[in-house]
Each structure stands twice: as structure tokens, then as C-alpha cells.
Scaffold this active site. Structure first.
Site, PDB file in Angstrom:
ATOM      1  N   ARG A   1      -7.578  -0.877   1.383  1.00 47.58           N
ATOM      2  CA  ARG A   1      -8.321  -1.653   0.478  1.00 47.58           C
ATOM      3  C   ARG A   1      -8.771  -1.947  -0.703  1.00 47.58           C
ATOM      4  O   ARG A   1      -8.668  -2.145  -1.680  1.00 47.58           O
ATOM      5  CB  ARG A   1      -9.885  -1.965   1.542  1.00 47.58           C
ATOM      6  CG  ARG A   1     -10.434  -1.495   1.520  1.00 47.58           C
ATOM      7  CD  ARG A   1     -11.353  -1.311   2.527  1.00 47.58           C
ATOM      8  NE  ARG A   1     -11.228  -0.858   3.814  1.00 47.58           N
ATOM      9  CZ  ARG A   1     -11.647  -0.998   4.882  1.00 47.58           C
ATOM     10  NH1 ARG A   1     -12.526  -2.065   4.975  1.00 47.58           N
ATOM     11  NH2 ARG A   1     -10.684  -0.436   6.382  1.00 47.58           N
TER      12      ARG A   1
ATOM     13  N   ASP B   1       1.809   6.662   5.584  1.00 48.15           N
ATOM     14  CA  ASP B   1       0.568   5.424   4.925  1.00 48.15           C
ATOM     15  C   ASP B   1       1.283   4.334   4.093  1.00 48.15           C
ATOM     16  O   ASP B   1       0.329   3.894   3.119  1.00 48.15           O
ATOM     17  CB  ASP B   1      -0.814   5.858   4.690  1.00 48.15           C
ATOM     18  CG  ASP B   1      -1.510   5.196   4.465  1.00 48.15           C
ATOM     19  OD1 ASP B   1      -1.685   4.414   5.679  1.00 48.15           O
ATOM     20  OD2 ASP B   1      -2.894   5.343   4.257  1.00 48.15           O
TER      21      ASP B   1
ATOM     22  N   ASP C   1      -2.151  10.158   4.025  1.00 45.81           N
ATOM     23  CA  ASP C   1      -3.891   9.763   3.968  1.00 45.81           C
ATOM     24  C   ASP C   1      -4.707  10.828   4.990  1.00 45.81           C
ATOM     25  O   ASP C   1      -4.078  11.186   5.955  1.00 45.81           O
ATOM     26  CB  ASP C   1      -3.511   8.245   4.298  1.00 45.81           C
ATOM     27  CG  ASP C   1      -5.271   8.235   4.776  1.00 45.81           C
ATOM     28  OD1 ASP C   1      -6.091   8.612   3.888  1.00 45.81           O
ATOM     29  OD2 ASP C   1      -5.632   7.022   5.441  1.00 45.81           O
TER      30      ASP C   1
ATOM     31  N   LYS D   1       0.961  -1.104  -0.065  1.00 44.13           N
ATOM     32  CA  LYS D   1       0.647   0.126   0.456  1.00 44.13           C
ATOM     33  C   LYS D   1       0.889   1.291   0.012  1.00 44.13           C
ATOM     34  O   LYS D   1       1.952   1.788   1.207  1.00 44.13           O
ATOM     35  CB  LYS D   1      -1.384  -0.021   1.239  1.00 44.13           C
ATOM     36  CG  LYS D   1      -2.282   1.453   1.362  1.00 44.13           C
ATOM     37  CD  LYS D   1      -2.050   1.369   2.882  1.00 44.13           C
ATOM     38  CE  LYS D   1      -3.155   2.377   2.681  1.00 44.13           C
ATOM     39  NZ  LYS D   1      -3.955   2.550   4.122  1.00 44.13           N
TER      40      LYS D   1
ATOM     41  N   GLU E   1      -9.080   3.808   2.045  1.00 41.88           N
ATOM     42  CA  GLU E   1      -8.931   3.962   0.439  1.00 41.88           C
ATOM     43  C   GLU E   1      -7.609   2.174   0.317  1.00 41.88           C
ATOM     44  O   GLU E   1      -7.291   2.208  -0.371  1.00 41.88           O
ATOM     45  CB  GLU E   1      -8.644   5.599   0.286  1.00 41.88           C
ATOM     46  CG  GLU E   1      -7.058   5.347   0.866  1.00 41.88           C
ATOM     47  CD  GLU E   1      -6.671   5.367   2.446  1.00 41.88           C
ATOM     48  OE1 GLU E   1      -7.827   5.311   3.427  1.00 41.88           O
ATOM     49  OE2 GLU E   1      -5.787   5.039   2.866  1.00 41.88           O
TER      50      GLU E   1
ATOM     51  N   LYS F   1      -9.903  13.253   8.282  1.00 38.73           N
ATOM     52  CA  LYS F   1      -9.599  12.631   9.552  1.00 38.73           C
ATOM     53  C   LYS F   1      -9.586  13.939  10.694  1.00 38.73           C
ATOM     54  O   LYS F   1      -9.523  14.614  10.005  1.00 38.73           O
ATOM     55  CB  LYS F   1      -8.279  12.233   9.322  1.00 38.73           C
ATOM     56  CG  LYS F   1      -7.821  10.319   8.849  1.00 38.73           C
ATOM     57  CD  LYS F   1      -6.780   9.889   8.553  1.00 38.73           C
ATOM     58  CE  LYS F   1      -6.341   8.711   7.940  1.00 38.73           C
ATOM     59  NZ  LYS F   1      -7.374   7.843   8.888  1.00 38.73           N
TER      60      LYS F   1
ATOM     61  N   ASP G   1     -12.209   7.162   3.583  1.00 38.74           N
ATOM     62  CA  ASP G   1     -10.419   6.715   4.583  1.00 38.74           C
ATOM     63  C   ASP G   1     -10.616   5.093   4.605  1.00 38.74           C
ATOM     64  O   ASP G   1      -9.242   5.482   4.859  1.00 38.74           O
ATOM     65  CB  ASP G   1     -10.883   7.696   5.808  1.00 38.74           C
ATOM     66  CG  ASP G   1      -9.514   7.414   6.675  1.00 38.74           C
ATOM     67  OD1 ASP G   1      -8.655   7.123   6.544  1.00 38.74           O
ATOM     68  OD2 ASP G   1      -9.943   7.949   7.619  1.00 38.74           O
TER      69      ASP G   1
END
Ligand code: BES
Ligand code: MN
Ligand code: ZN
Length: 510
Positions: free
Chosen positions: A356, A293, A275, A270, A354, A282, A352
Site C-alpha cells: 500500500r 509480490d 517481500d 504493485k 509495504e 515474515k 510488511d
């Protein structure tokens, strides 16, 4: 950093600093290494006196620097506590070696020698101890300097000699040192990438780093940009990157160490370079940390760095799905339905979630390599941090054998991991009224439902997912470089398995 092995005695080696492990006093079962005894004798019993009078109790991982010792050739003696000989264990040895090299790396020396190959544990070879010394010496040499205009030029440890204990061949020690140094370099590379700020480390920058890594060694690197991703139909990666002015990237690295016909092990990372959460934004507290991230991507890059240094006889493919998750007029919105590369549609209930989404397209892309295994690494859920904290990464798999191989590699490298279930009962939580599946489950089991989502895209091969949200970052120290230790060990184990199988080949036909 330069490493070498030497047969010199601890008392005779000319070095700026001799690193010497020391056990605590044990009245019933006293124990010290041969190197300790030689040095203690040459110093007229000074070391034993330090233990007796309590000036150096030799607690696990404690250190004491003795400048200008008289009677040995070293200019400094750095004592490293091993703790109580009776309860001595592998974790104690690991923390002693870690402490040894973090202390050595802070001294004003460019060179050192370590007397760490005397047998210390029943089930560990001197070569293993040498490997650990090299890995820790390299790790201790890491300094984050990017963007610090006042960074001081300090003396750095550039060379380490490991003393081969009696009866230990220096060429085998040399090999182990190269292995440890290669793993250390991979870990440091992952740390550096994880630490770089989001305005520097963008998807484009990550791709450039991969290309550069490929230029330095036998690596094929392919980078897909927004147009190629569009043509491919990677709708999920594109959906995540839509709100950002930074274009997204799918980065593919191919390392070939074995013949073509050997199916590769695929590592998927990933690579969300920042993020914000997107429209499901967030809270602002600690949002700066969301630059890590891309820790999964960093661990793929770090592992490839190690592969290029160690050159194992195995085929490995790395796939990094990289995008920036931003809120914007063009951004993905809650309720949007997107079509993934696999063709499954997803109702995005929370922008959020994101990670996956970018991963699901990368997992589909992995199919084309007809892989022996696929392992993805992702800072996927806050729920994982709550469940296992910073000690263990979460392991999820559709194949118990693969999970077992990863858990073994995790134990062996002390880059620990713990398995969680992805039972059908959890899969139900992803049902959607408007698409084939939703991108979030309910309030509970957040790390598991995220893994369940990924599993839908990984049905065609042996697959495992490592949720590294808790392990890739340390609130105080920054990026940890985990799980490069686990992944490299996993791959070395697969190489060893392949070599064993080659040797057993004729037997299998019987
Ligand atoms: N990158 C985060 C997960 C994360 C959180 C990593 C904290 C490291 C530390 C991920 O993209 C995310 O935001 N996940 C959400 C999922 C939720 C919306 C279902 C989460 O965990 O809150
Ligand atoms: Mn997120
Ligand atoms: Zn994320």
C-alpha cells in the site's frame, strides 16, 4: 505461434492432429456436432462405438488420442469430452478447450487443426470459440525454462488451423484468432515475470523489460530511479526500498491508440520484486513465494503486451511502483513516520504492509494523466487469500459503475472477481496518533483496510483496486497470469463503448 482459419471439412483436412469435441451419450436428447457426424461417418461409426462401449465416455475435459485413424486425412484424432449435452454450459466448454490444448501441446506434433467452431452454446458465436482456442493454445505453449540447464528440446505446437464451420467467414475467424493469441501472449508474459526468481527479477530488471517492450512497439516508457523519486517527493516508495541494495523504480508505460484528447485508462501495479516483510519480517516457510509480490506489475506488463499485439483504439497508461522489501540497517522501521507524494503522512506500524505504501505514491502520480479510470492490481494481503482463495480476485472501488464494468469483464473473461465494501466504518481503523493515517488496521478485515488505505490516495478520480494475492499465484503451477484476462477484456469493452459513442454522437445532440 501461427494461426489460420480454413473452410476445409474435418474429414478432408491434412493435419498432424485433428482436435474434435464430443458430447456424452444422452438417451433422450442425443447431440453431436456436424464435424463429429462427418468424422464418425468417415471412420465407419468408430466414434459412436467408442461412446457406446464406454471406451470414451466424453466426460467434460477428458481426452482420448486415436493414432492413424483410417478414412480421414488427419494423422491423429484427439477427442475432447464436452460432457452431458443437457447440462452443457460455458464453464464446461471452457474446460474442454483448456483440456484440448494442454493435451495437444504435450503431443510430438508441430501443427494441429481444431473443429471447434460448430455452434455449441446459444449465446456464443463461433468467433468467440475460435478466440478461446487461440488463447488456450498460446497459454498451453508456455514453458518455464529459465535457469534449467537440462531443459530438453521438445517438439512444440507452432501452428494451429481452426476449421470454420459451415456459413462462418474465415476472415472473422482470423480476427478472433489474433485477439485470442494477443491475450494469450499477454498472460504468458505476466506468468514468466511472476515466475522469475527475485535475484533475477529486480526493480531494475522490470524497468528494462518495460523499455524493451516499448522498443518493440508504439509505447512510450519512462523510468524514474531513486534520484528522480527523491526530487518528485515519492517518500513512500523510497521508504520501502531503503533497506534494499537494489534501487527502486517507478515505471510509466503510455499506449496511445486513440486521439490525444481521449483521457486514458490508467493501470497501476504493485511491483515488490521480493517481500521479506522488512523489519517486521515474515516467517521463513514459503517465503520463496514472495517473489510473486510483483504480480500486479506483471499483470500491467502483460496487458501492455496484449495492447501492442491487438492495437485497440483506446489510450492506456501503466504505472508500476517497484521496490524490494528487505530488513537492513537502513531499513524502514515500525513506528517511522513518512511523507507520501500526496503530502499525507503515514505512521508505518508494520513494514510488511509495504504494498500500500508503494502504491499510494503511484496513485498520486496517476492524477497527472487526468484519467478516465484508475485500476490498481496488487498481491496486497494474506487476508484476501483467506477470504476468496484462488478463485476470485477482490474488487474494491469508489465508483459502483466502475466496479460493475470490472465485474462484467471478469465474468466475460472467466477471470473472476468479487466485490467487497470500503465503508467509512472501516476507514476509522486506520486512525493514527502520530500521523495522518497508519498503514495497518486491526486484526479484522485485512483486505478491506488495505483497500481503505489506498482509497485515501485515489479520491480525485474513478478508482478500483484488485487484490490478486490469491489469484496471481497457484501453489502448484506458479504464476497464473491473472488478471490479464480481466484487464484486457475491460479495456476492449471500453474501446467498444467509445466506438458506439462515436456512432451515436449526432443522436446525443438531438
Ligand atoms: N505481499 C503480502 C501479501 C501476501 C500474502 C500476498 C500472502 C500473497 C500471499 C503483503 O505485503 C503483506 O505482507 N501483507 C500483510 C499485511 C499486514 C501486515 C497488515 C499481510 O497480509 O499479512
Ligand atoms: Mn508485505
Ligand atoms: Zn507485499
Amino acid at each position: 505461434m501461427h494461426f489460420s482459419a480454413s473452410n476445409a471439412a474435418a474429414t478432408d483436412i491434412s493435419t498432424q492432429c485433428l482436435v474434435l469435441p464430443v458430447f456424452k451419450i444422452h438417451p433422450q436428447a442425443p447431440r453431436q456436432t456436424p464435424a463429429f457426424k462427418q468424422v464418425d461417418q468417415a471412420l465407419g461409426g468408430l466414434l459412436q462405438r467408442l461412446l457406446d462401449n464406454g471406451d470414451f465416455p466424453a466426460d467434460t475435459g477428458s481426452t482420448l488420442l486415436l493414432p492413424e485413424p483410417q478414412g480421414i486425412q488427419a494423422q491423429r484424432l484427439l477427442l475432447i469430452g464436452l460432457g452431458d449435452p443437457e447440462n452443457f454450459s460455458e464453464p464446461a466448454l471452457r474446460s474442454a478447450i483448456l483440456a484440448a490444448f494442454s493435451a495437444a501441446s504435450k503431443l510430438a506434433i508441430t501443427e494441429a487443426a481444431a473443429a471447434f467452431t460448430d455452434p455449441l452454446l446459444d449465446d456464443r458465436e463461433p468467433e468467440w470459440q475460435a478466440r478461446l482456442c487461440a488463447e488456450n493454445a498460446v497459454k498451453a505453449s508456455y514453458r518455464y525454462t529459465h535457469g534449467k540447464s537440462t531443459a530438453k528440446e521438445s517438439v512444440t505446437l507452432a501452428s494451429l488451423t481452426v476449421l470454420a464451420a459451415e456459413g462462418v467467414a474465415t476472415d472473422r475467424i482470423d480476427e478472433s484468432l489474433a485477439l485470442g493469441a494477443g491475450v494469450g501472449a499477454g498472460i504468458n508474459f505476466a506468468r514468466e515475470l511472476g515466475n522469475l526468481p527475485g535475484n533475477v527479477l529486480t526493480p531494475r530488471y522490470l524497468a528494462e523489460q518495460a523499455v524493451e517492450l516499448g522498443n518493440n512497439g508504439a509505447l512510450k516508457v519512462t523510468v524514474l530511479g531513486d534520484d528522480e523519486l527523491e526530487e518528485l517527493g515519492a517518500g513512500a516508495i523510497l521508504a520501502v526500498g531503503k533497506g534494499s541494495s537494489e534501487p527502486s523504480r517507478l515505471i510509466v508505460l503510455e499506449y496511445q491508440g486513440a486521439p490525444d484528447d481521449q483521457p486514458p485508462h490508467v493501470l497501476v501495479g504493485k511491483g515488490i520484486t521480493f517481500d521479506t516483510g522488512g523489519i517486521s519480517i515474515k516467517p521463513s516457510a514459503n517465503m520463496d513465494e514472495m517473489r510473486y509480490d510483483m504480480g500486479g506489475a506483471a499483470s500491467v506488463m502483460g496487458t501492455f503486451k496484449t495492447l501492442l499485439e491487438v492495437k485497440p483504439a483506446i489510450n492506456v497508461v501503466g504505472i508500476i511502483a517497484s521496490a524490494e522489501n528487505m530488513p537492513d540497517g537502513n531499513a524502514l522501521k515500525p513506528g517511522d513516520v513518512i511523507t507520501t507524494l500526496k503530502g499525507l503522512t503515514v505512521e508505518v506500524l508494520n513494514t510488511d504492509a509495504e504494498g500500500r505504501l508503494v502504491l499510494c505514491d503511484a496513485l498520486t502520480y496517476a492524477e497527472r494523466f487526468k484519467p478516465a479510470s484508475v485500476v490498481d492490481m496488487a498481491t496486497l494481503t494474506g487476508a484476501m487469500v483467506i477470504a476468496l482463495g484462488g478463485e476470485a480476485s477482490g474488487v474494491f472501488s469508489n465508483d459502483d459503475g466502475l466496479a460493475e464494468e470490472l465485474l462484467e469483464a471478469a465474468d466475460e473473461s472467466w477471470d473472476r472477481a468479487w466485490q467487497l465494501p470500503i465503508w467509512d466504518e472501516y476507514q476509522k481503523l486506520l486512525e493514527s496518533n502520530f500521523a495522518d493515517l497508519a498503514n495497518i488496521g486491526g486484526r479484522g478485515a485485512g483486505a478491506i483496510t488495505a483497500a481503505c488505505f489506498l482509497s485515501r490516495f485515489a479520491s480525485d478520480y474513478r478508482w478500483a483496486h484488485l487484490d490478486i494475492a490469491g489469484t496471481a499465484w497457484d501453489g502448484k503451477k506458479g504464476a497464473t497470469g491473472r488478471p490479464v484476462g480481466l484487464l484486457t477484456q475491460y479495456l476492449f469493452d471500453r474501446e467498444a463503448e467509445g466506438l458506439d459513442a462515436d456512432q451515436l454522437g449526432p443522436l446525443e445532440e438531438v
